[in-house]
Design a protein around this motif. Structure first.
Motif, PDB file in Angstrom:
ATOM      1  N   PRO A 105      -9.895  69.273 -34.742  1.00  0.00           N
ATOM      2  CA  PRO A 105     -10.202  68.833 -33.372  1.00  0.00           C
ATOM      3  C   PRO A 105      -9.603  67.493 -32.966  1.00  0.00           C
ATOM      4  CG  PRO A 105     -12.129  69.828 -34.385  1.00  0.00           C
ATOM      5  CD  PRO A 105     -11.079  69.749 -35.459  1.00  0.00           C
ATOM      6  N   TYR A 123      -7.340  73.373 -23.845  1.00  0.00           N
ATOM      7  CA  TYR A 123      -8.522  73.719 -23.054  1.00  0.00           C
ATOM      8  C   TYR A 123      -9.814  73.496 -23.832  1.00  0.00           C
ATOM      9  CZ  TYR A 123      -5.274  75.922 -19.792  1.00  0.00           C
ATOM     10  OH  TYR A 123      -4.259  76.152 -18.891  1.00  0.00           O
ATOM     11  N   ARG A 124      -9.717  73.381 -25.148  1.00  0.00           N
ATOM     12  CA  ARG A 124     -10.916  73.100 -25.948  1.00  0.00           C
ATOM     13  C   ARG A 124     -11.324  71.633 -25.828  1.00  0.00           C
ATOM     14  NH1 ARG A 124      -7.783  75.780 -30.216  1.00  0.00           N
ATOM     15  NH2 ARG A 124      -8.078  78.041 -30.003  1.00  0.00           N
ATOM     16  N   HIS A 125     -10.415  70.798 -25.322  1.00  0.00           N
ATOM     17  CA  HIS A 125     -10.689  69.362 -25.219  1.00  0.00           C
ATOM     18  C   HIS A 125     -10.720  68.865 -23.777  1.00  0.00           C
ATOM     19  CE1 HIS A 125     -10.128  68.990 -29.568  1.00  0.00           C
ATOM     20  NE2 HIS A 125      -9.122  69.847 -29.424  1.00  0.00           N
TER      21      HIS A 125
END
Length: 206
Positions: free
Chosen positions: A12, A52-54
């Motif tokens: 991440p 898009y996860r962040h």
């Protein structure tokens, strides 16, 4: 086009950092309007969905770039008063103004993003709003110190700070749009204007 970074493992924090680095490169190359999350993914060497996860949207990513810009600007301006704003003197206030202009000259695309309408409302992004205020509060604090010392005229410090900012921002905007002309660095061309600005800020007894 921006050169892709080496493909990352999608841990991440590593992915987020790679996306931000790629976004800064794209901002310098194509500007905020042409920057996209898919282009950021290509530049970062991650999957197309990884950004898009962040960042929930392109604006959220741009807001983070702008936040970093304001943090860098605030730190740069504070370099003009190395002993702390509570000990700022007249010459150091001049240096703070020059540091502001030097930042804009060094990071023109980022500066434009910070003060453009691309991000519709800074208040909608808590961290961006916080760091943008932090970069401005040092100017207010410096003016308050110089007012107490009798160097600057009386008045609401925030109004004087807004005047200082409007002069600096107006000059920088004209320079970035190539409307001023002249030789030398932007800081060198700004010095006659800071002389005029400081003259107007001085207490009538100075």
């Amino acid at each position: 086009m921006a050169q892709p970074l080496r493909r990352t493992t999608e841990a991440p924090q590593a992915t987020r950092d790679a996306c931000i680095a790629a976004a800064h490169a794209l901002l310098d190359e194509v500007g905020p309007e042409q920057l996209s999350l898919r282009a950021v993914a290509r530049g970062a060497g991650v999957s197309s969905m990884a950004p898009y996860r962040h960042f929930e949207s392109k604006e959220a990513l741009l807001a983070e770039l702008a936040r970093q810009g304001f943090a860098e600007l605030g730190a740069s301006v504070r370099e003009g008063c190395p002993n702390g704003v509570h000990l700022v003197d007249f010459d150091q206030f001049r240096a703070m103004a020059e540091c502001y202009v030097a930042f804009a000259e060094r990071r023109p695309a980022l500066y434009r993003l910070m003060f453009s309408g691309v991000i519709s409302d800074h208040r909608a992004h808590e961290a961006l709003w916080r760091d943008s205020r932090w970069s401005f509060e040092v100017v207010i604090a410096a003016i308050e110190v110089l007012q107490k010392d009798g160097r600057f005229r009386e008045g609401r410090a925030i109004e004087l700070a807004l005047h200082v900012w409007s002069v600096m921002h107006g000059f920088v905007s004209l320079e970035l749009d190539r409307l001023m002309g002249g030789r030398g660095s932007m800081v060198e061309r700004f010095r006659p204007h800071i002389d005029l600005l400081l003259h107007g800020l001085c207490s009538p007894t100075e």
